[in-house]
Design a protein around this motif. Sequence first.
Motif, PDB file in Angstrom:
ATOM      1  N   ARG A  43       0.810  -1.217   0.000  1.00  0.00           N
ATOM      2  CA  ARG A  43       0.000   0.000   0.000  1.00  0.00           C
ATOM      3  C   ARG A  43       0.843   1.267   0.000  1.00  0.00           C
ATOM      4  NH1 ARG A  43      -4.571  -0.507   4.458  1.00  0.00           N
ATOM      5  NH2 ARG A  43      -5.069   1.516   3.529  1.00  0.00           N
ATOM      6  N   LEU A  44       2.168   1.129   0.009  1.00  0.00           N
ATOM      7  CA  LEU A  44       3.069   2.282  -0.040  1.00  0.00           C
ATOM      8  C   LEU A  44       4.176   2.028  -1.068  1.00  0.00           C
ATOM      9  CD1 LEU A  44       3.436   3.070   3.756  1.00  0.00           C
ATOM     10  CD2 LEU A  44       2.441   4.598   2.054  1.00  0.00           C
ATOM     11  N   PRO A  45       3.808   1.764  -2.312  1.00  0.00           N
ATOM     12  CA  PRO A  45       4.837   1.432  -3.308  1.00  0.00           C
ATOM     13  C   PRO A  45       5.631   2.657  -3.749  1.00  0.00           C
ATOM     14  CG  PRO A  45       2.696   1.606  -4.366  1.00  0.00           C
ATOM     15  CD  PRO A  45       2.447   1.752  -2.892  1.00  0.00           C
ATOM     16  N   TRP A  74     -10.829   2.264 -10.438  1.00  0.00           N
ATOM     17  CA  TRP A  74      -9.634   2.866  -9.857  1.00  0.00           C
ATOM     18  C   TRP A  74      -9.778   4.384  -9.928  1.00  0.00           C
ATOM     19  CZ3 TRP A  74      -5.215   1.012  -7.514  1.00  0.00           C
ATOM     20  CH2 TRP A  74      -5.032  -0.372  -7.514  1.00  0.00           C
ATOM     21  N   THR A  75      -9.649   5.044  -8.784  1.00  0.00           N
ATOM     22  CA  THR A  75      -9.715   6.501  -8.741  1.00  0.00           C
ATOM     23  C   THR A  75      -8.479   7.036  -8.034  1.00  0.00           C
ATOM     24  OG1 THR A  75     -10.998   6.401  -6.687  1.00  0.00           O
ATOM     25  CG2 THR A  75     -12.236   6.591  -8.746  1.00  0.00           C
ATOM     26  N   LYS A  76      -8.278   8.336  -8.171  1.00  0.00           N
ATOM     27  CA  LYS A  76      -7.154   8.995  -7.504  1.00  0.00           C
ATOM     28  C   LYS A  76      -7.667  10.243  -6.800  1.00  0.00           C
ATOM     29  CE  LYS A  76      -2.634  11.127  -8.350  1.00  0.00           C
ATOM     30  NZ  LYS A  76      -1.745  11.718  -9.366  1.00  0.00           N
ATOM     31  N   ALA A  77      -7.180  10.476  -5.591  1.00  0.00           N
ATOM     32  CA  ALA A  77      -7.628  11.617  -4.810  1.00  0.00           C
ATOM     33  C   ALA A  77      -7.379  12.921  -5.559  1.00  0.00           C
ATOM     34  CB  ALA A  77      -6.919  11.646  -3.453  1.00  0.00           C
ATOM     35  N   SER A  78      -8.339  13.826  -5.498  1.00  0.00           N
ATOM     36  CA  SER A  78      -8.251  15.164  -6.098  1.00  0.00           C
ATOM     37  C   SER A  78      -8.124  15.124  -7.616  1.00  0.00           C
ATOM     38  CB  SER A  78      -7.065  15.958  -5.505  1.00  0.00           C
ATOM     39  OG  SER A  78      -7.185  16.045  -4.101  1.00  0.00           O
ATOM     40  N   LEU A  79      -8.600  14.049  -8.236  1.00  0.00           N
ATOM     41  CA  LEU A  79      -8.543  13.930  -9.694  1.00  0.00           C
ATOM     42  C   LEU A  79      -9.951  13.846 -10.256  1.00  0.00           C
ATOM     43  CD1 LEU A  79      -6.326  13.386 -12.026  1.00  0.00           C
ATOM     44  CD2 LEU A  79      -7.167  11.042 -11.898  1.00  0.00           C
ATOM     45  N   THR A  80     -10.217  14.622 -11.290  1.00  0.00           N
ATOM     46  CA  THR A  80     -11.516  14.567 -11.962  1.00  0.00           C
ATOM     47  C   THR A  80     -11.565  13.339 -12.861  1.00  0.00           C
ATOM     48  OG1 THR A  80     -11.653  16.972 -11.971  1.00  0.00           O
ATOM     49  CG2 THR A  80     -13.105  15.797 -13.480  1.00  0.00           C
ATOM     50  N   GLY A  81     -12.678  12.614 -12.822  1.00  0.00           N
ATOM     51  CA  GLY A  81     -12.794  11.416 -13.630  1.00  0.00           C
ATOM     52  C   GLY A  81     -12.108  10.241 -12.957  1.00  0.00           C
ATOM     53  N   GLN A 128       2.125  10.323  -8.768  1.00  0.00           N
ATOM     54  CA  GLN A 128       2.172  10.041  -7.336  1.00  0.00           C
ATOM     55  C   GLN A 128       0.934  10.600  -6.641  1.00  0.00           C
ATOM     56  OE1 GLN A 128       5.794  11.736  -5.824  1.00  0.00           O
ATOM     57  NE2 GLN A 128       5.190  13.842  -6.207  1.00  0.00           N
ATOM     58  N   GLY A 129       0.525   9.922  -5.586  1.00  0.00           N
ATOM     59  CA  GLY A 129      -0.679  10.324  -4.872  1.00  0.00           C
ATOM     60  C   GLY A 129      -1.423   9.105  -4.359  1.00  0.00           C
ATOM     61  N   GLU A 130      -2.614   9.322  -3.820  1.00  0.00           N
ATOM     62  CA  GLU A 130      -3.388   8.242  -3.224  1.00  0.00           C
ATOM     63  C   GLU A 130      -4.451   7.725  -4.193  1.00  0.00           C
ATOM     64  OE1 GLU A 130      -6.175   7.530   0.696  1.00  0.00           O
ATOM     65  OE2 GLU A 130      -4.192   8.436   0.916  1.00  0.00           O
ATOM     66  N   TYR A 131      -4.394   6.419  -4.435  1.00  0.00           N
ATOM     67  CA  TYR A 131      -5.332   5.743  -5.318  1.00  0.00           C
ATOM     68  C   TYR A 131      -6.280   4.871  -4.488  1.00  0.00           C
ATOM     69  CZ  TYR A 131      -2.200   6.980  -9.193  1.00  0.00           C
ATOM     70  OH  TYR A 131      -1.432   7.663 -10.115  1.00  0.00           O
ATOM     71  N   GLU A 143     -12.963  -1.894  -0.795  1.00  0.00           N
ATOM     72  CA  GLU A 143     -11.972  -1.025  -1.424  1.00  0.00           C
ATOM     73  C   GLU A 143     -10.720  -0.990  -0.571  1.00  0.00           C
ATOM     74  OE1 GLU A 143     -13.093   3.418   0.241  1.00  0.00           O
ATOM     75  OE2 GLU A 143     -14.082   2.717  -1.597  1.00  0.00           O
ATOM     76  N   VAL A 144      -9.624  -0.557  -1.184  1.00  0.00           N
ATOM     77  CA  VAL A 144      -8.362  -0.396  -0.482  1.00  0.00           C
ATOM     78  C   VAL A 144      -7.646   0.828  -1.052  1.00  0.00           C
ATOM     79  CG1 VAL A 144      -7.086  -1.925  -2.054  1.00  0.00           C
ATOM     80  CG2 VAL A 144      -6.241  -1.568   0.269  1.00  0.00           C
ATOM     81  N   ASN A 145      -6.991   1.578  -0.188  1.00  0.00           N
ATOM     82  CA  ASN A 145      -6.245   2.765  -0.606  1.00  0.00           C
ATOM     83  C   ASN A 145      -4.770   2.439  -0.735  1.00  0.00           C
ATOM     84  OD1 ASN A 145      -8.555   4.428  -0.554  1.00  0.00           O
ATOM     85  ND2 ASN A 145      -8.330   4.754   1.641  1.00  0.00           N
ATOM     86  N   ILE A 146      -4.149   3.005  -1.767  1.00  0.00           N
ATOM     87  CA  ILE A 146      -2.730   2.781  -2.042  1.00  0.00           C
ATOM     88  C   ILE A 146      -2.083   4.133  -2.313  1.00  0.00           C
ATOM     89  CG2 ILE A 146      -1.068   1.705  -3.630  1.00  0.00           C
ATOM     90  CD1 ILE A 146      -3.298  -0.396  -4.209  1.00  0.00           C
ATOM     91  N   ARG A 147      -1.013   4.453  -1.582  1.00  0.00           N
ATOM     92  CA  ARG A 147      -0.324   5.730  -1.790  1.00  0.00           C
ATOM     93  C   ARG A 147       0.938   5.493  -2.618  1.00  0.00           C
ATOM     94  NH1 ARG A 147       3.347   9.134   1.064  1.00  0.00           N
ATOM     95  NH2 ARG A 147       3.304   7.848   2.949  1.00  0.00           N
ATOM     96  N   LEU A 148       0.907   5.944  -3.853  1.00  0.00           N
ATOM     97  CA  LEU A 148       2.032   5.768  -4.768  1.00  0.00           C
ATOM     98  C   LEU A 148       3.022   6.906  -4.609  1.00  0.00           C
ATOM     99  CD1 LEU A 148       3.373   4.269  -7.166  1.00  0.00           C
ATOM    100  CD2 LEU A 148       2.015   5.740  -8.682  1.00  0.00           C
ATOM    101  N   ARG A 149       4.296   6.550  -4.465  1.00  0.00           N
ATOM    102  CA  ARG A 149       5.378   7.526  -4.432  1.00  0.00           C
ATOM    103  C   ARG A 149       6.270   7.284  -5.640  1.00  0.00           C
ATOM    104  NH1 ARG A 149       7.669   5.927   1.230  1.00  0.00           N
ATOM    105  NH2 ARG A 149       7.034   3.894   0.405  1.00  0.00           N
TER     106      ARG A 149
END
Length: 274
Positions: A43-45, A74-81, A128-131, A143-149
């Motif tokens: 969850r922190l790749p 699949w969505t991303k925080a603060s992303l439209t669509g 990068q960000g939270e998916y 659902e599960v949250n994943i923070r990509l760096r």
Amino acid sequence: MASLGQIIFYTMVTLIVVFSALIILILALTLSGSLPLVQSLNRLPVANLGQDHVLNCFLPADGEQSFRQVSVTWTKASLTGVVFRYEDGAESNGDQNAQYRGRAELFTDAVVRGNVSLLLRTVRRADQGEYTCSVRYSEGSGEVNIRLRTAAFTAPTFTLSDGGLTAEASRWSPRPNVTWLHPDGGVLPANTELQEISAETFRLVSTLRPINDSDTYTCRIDNRLVTAHADATVTGFEVSARTRFTFDPAAPMMASRYVVASCIFCILVLYLLD
């Protein structure tokens, strides 16, 4: 007999230690990615810029179990669509964000077996960000949250010349540190040059001199996200190398910082009581 101030202090220390342990336990459970219906192994790749990367997400299955009526978003925080959507056995990306068109996909043949991981092609800094991996299927939803760096990292190559051993790595970001280690673990002095080849991305050349012609040296390249441990074995006029990468776990570090802060707080309380 203990004074009232000492009793108060030791009571507060006990409460802080217990509270710290609970915080660490909560963080550990959170990082485990364990959810009733949807899970992730990481969850922190950390993704390598310019390379393809898989965001892991799956439905736990027993043996040859297959899943029916699977819908994945699949969505991303603060992303439209959306980043990617899969419904009724096919992609459904009418509202997909332009940033991910042609760059995001699922392993569609594996969806029925519970593999709903997202493949991101040619990773960018903006990725990068939270998916969030959201799944609905015949047996439920989750659902599960994943923070990509994101970072840039390459294994060094080694050459021998003029009695020295030189390591070159073509691409590192953020800015790296370079440390040479003797086989016994001692730090060795070396000459290191960093060249910024693009915004916040560096090429490095580091030379260790003198060296023995029958030793193994470790060149450690690290930044706040990635560490490369490159073991270079010198045999006469030849050098062979093996590199392994490790990645910053982030949340355990946060827990450690919390414990340190708690200890500092204890010291301050003791000082005030005195």
